[in-house]
Design a protein around this motif. Structure first.
Motif, PDB file in Angstrom:
ATOM      1  N   MET A   1       0.808  -1.203   0.000  1.00 55.94           N
ATOM      2  CA  MET A   1       0.000   0.000   0.000  1.00 55.94           C
ATOM      3  C   MET A   1       0.857   1.276   0.000  1.00 55.94           C
ATOM      4  O   MET A   1       0.491   2.232  -0.687  1.00 55.94           O
ATOM      5  N   PRO A   2       1.977   1.312   0.715  1.00 57.64           N
ATOM      6  CA  PRO A   2       2.791   2.541   0.639  1.00 57.64           C
ATOM      7  C   PRO A   2       3.289   2.855  -0.762  1.00 57.64           C
ATOM      8  O   PRO A   2       3.521   4.011  -1.081  1.00 57.64           O
ATOM      9  N   MET A   3       3.445   1.841  -1.617  1.00 58.52           N
ATOM     10  CA  MET A   3       3.858   2.109  -2.993  1.00 58.52           C
ATOM     11  C   MET A   3       2.770   2.873  -3.752  1.00 58.52           C
ATOM     12  O   MET A   3       3.065   3.718  -4.585  1.00 58.52           O
ATOM     13  N   ILE A   4       1.513   2.579  -3.433  1.00 57.98           N
ATOM     14  CA  ILE A   4       0.409   3.322  -4.042  1.00 57.98           C
ATOM     15  C   ILE A   4       0.455   4.771  -3.568  1.00 57.98           C
ATOM     16  O   ILE A   4       0.235   5.702  -4.338  1.00 57.98           O
ATOM     17  N   ALA A   6       3.132   6.406  -2.619  1.00 57.02           N
ATOM     18  CA  ALA A   6       4.269   7.058  -3.267  1.00 57.02           C
ATOM     19  C   ALA A   6       3.903   7.460  -4.702  1.00 57.02           C
ATOM     20  O   ALA A   6       4.259   8.548  -5.154  1.00 57.02           O
ATOM     21  N   GLY A   7       3.213   6.572  -5.396  1.00 61.28           N
ATOM     22  CA  GLY A   7       2.760   6.907  -6.748  1.00 61.28           C
ATOM     23  C   GLY A   7       1.784   8.067  -6.750  1.00 61.28           C
ATOM     24  O   GLY A   7       1.814   8.923  -7.628  1.00 61.28           O
ATOM     25  N   GLY A   8       0.925   8.110  -5.751  1.00 64.08           N
ATOM     26  CA  GLY A   8      -0.022   9.211  -5.641  1.00 64.08           C
ATOM     27  C   GLY A   8       0.663  10.532  -5.388  1.00 64.08           C
ATOM     28  O   GLY A   8       0.298  11.566  -5.964  1.00 64.08           O
ATOM     29  N   PHE A   9       1.675  10.514  -4.528  1.00 64.84           N
ATOM     30  CA  PHE A   9       2.415  11.747  -4.285  1.00 64.84           C
ATOM     31  C   PHE A   9       3.250  12.143  -5.493  1.00 64.84           C
ATOM     32  O   PHE A   9       3.463  13.317  -5.752  1.00 64.84           O
ATOM     33  N   PHE A  10       3.719  11.162  -6.254  1.00 61.96           N
ATOM     34  CA  PHE A  10       4.473  11.449  -7.465  1.00 61.96           C
ATOM     35  C   PHE A  10       3.600  12.176  -8.482  1.00 61.96           C
ATOM     36  O   PHE A  10       4.091  13.032  -9.225  1.00 61.96           O
ATOM     37  N   LEU A  11       2.328  11.859  -8.525  1.00 61.08           N
ATOM     38  CA  LEU A  11       1.421  12.515  -9.473  1.00 61.08           C
ATOM     39  C   LEU A  11       1.266  14.007  -9.199  1.00 61.08           C
ATOM     40  O   LEU A  11       0.893  14.765 -10.092  1.00 61.08           O
ATOM     41  N   ILE A  61      -5.901   8.608   2.051  1.00 62.44           N
ATOM     42  CA  ILE A  61      -4.904   8.014   2.942  1.00 62.44           C
ATOM     43  C   ILE A  61      -5.388   8.037   4.388  1.00 62.44           C
ATOM     44  O   ILE A  61      -5.290   7.037   5.103  1.00 62.44           O
ATOM     45  N   TYR A  62      -5.904   9.164   4.842  1.00 59.67           N
ATOM     46  CA  TYR A  62      -6.354   9.261   6.233  1.00 59.67           C
ATOM     47  C   TYR A  62      -7.566   8.375   6.505  1.00 59.67           C
ATOM     48  O   TYR A  62      -7.796   7.981   7.637  1.00 59.67           O
ATOM     49  N   ASN A  65      -7.042   4.562   8.212  1.00 58.87           N
ATOM     50  CA  ASN A  65      -6.382   4.799   9.490  1.00 58.87           C
ATOM     51  C   ASN A  65      -5.720   3.540  10.038  1.00 58.87           C
ATOM     52  O   ASN A  65      -4.624   3.600  10.587  1.00 58.87           O
ATOM     53  N   ASP A  66      -6.367   2.390   9.925  1.00 64.46           N
ATOM     54  CA  ASP A  66      -5.783   1.156  10.456  1.00 64.46           C
ATOM     55  C   ASP A  66      -4.475   0.823   9.733  1.00 64.46           C
ATOM     56  O   ASP A  66      -3.510   0.383  10.359  1.00 64.46           O
ATOM     57  N   LEU A  67      -4.452   1.025   8.448  1.00 67.57           N
ATOM     58  CA  LEU A  67      -3.249   0.734   7.690  1.00 67.57           C
ATOM     59  C   LEU A  67      -2.136   1.715   8.022  1.00 67.57           C
ATOM     60  O   LEU A  67      -0.968   1.334   8.154  1.00 67.57           O
ATOM     61  N   VAL A  68      -2.482   2.972   8.201  1.00 68.65           N
ATOM     62  CA  VAL A  68      -1.484   3.979   8.554  1.00 68.65           C
ATOM     63  C   VAL A  68      -0.882   3.662   9.918  1.00 68.65           C
ATOM     64  O   VAL A  68       0.330   3.759  10.109  1.00 68.65           O
ATOM     65  N   ASN A  69      -1.700   3.249  10.858  1.00 71.91           N
ATOM     66  CA  ASN A  69      -1.205   2.943  12.198  1.00 71.91           C
ATOM     67  C   ASN A  69      -0.384   1.659  12.238  1.00 71.91           C
ATOM     68  O   ASN A  69       0.395   1.451  13.173  1.00 71.91           O
ATOM     69  N   SER A  70      -0.539   0.783  11.262  1.00 76.03           N
ATOM     70  CA  SER A  70       0.217  -0.474  11.259  1.00 76.03           C
ATOM     71  C   SER A  70       1.633  -0.306  10.723  1.00 76.03           C
ATOM     72  O   SER A  70       2.456  -1.210  10.872  1.00 76.03           O
TER      73      SER A  70
END
Length: 81
Positions: A1-4, A6-11, A61-62, A65-70
């Motif tokens: 998921m962090p790769m997604i 990173a791609g989103g921020f790259f856009l 992204i927010y 939340n569960d994924l961000v906290n993990s």
């Protein structure tokens, strides 16, 4: 998921080539149509990529939340190896 993410921020940087191109056109082609078209495209792409897309992407992204906290913090990642 962090790769997604990173791609989103790259856009959000999609307008950068147009900014650079416009800067190069400024010196020899300032009064030509291509300079004006590039300026309009740069403004439009910047607006869509930063002003419209970025808040929607951050809300996405927010909302996960569960994924961000993990995701381990830097200190946890360092000590856990």
């Amino acid at each position: 998921m962090p790769m997604i993410w990173a791609g989103g921020f790259f856009l959000t940087e999609v307008s950068t080539p147009l900014v650079n191109w416009r800067w190069f056109l400024y010196f020899k082609h300032k009064h030509e149509t291509v300079y004006k078209v590039c300026g309009i495209l740069m403004t439009l792409v910047f607006f869509l990529g930063r002003i419209v897309y970025m808040p929607v992407f951050l809300i996405y992204i927010y909302a996960q939340n569960d994924l961000v906290n993990s995701i381990p913090s830097r200190s946890e990642a360092f000590f856990l190896g």
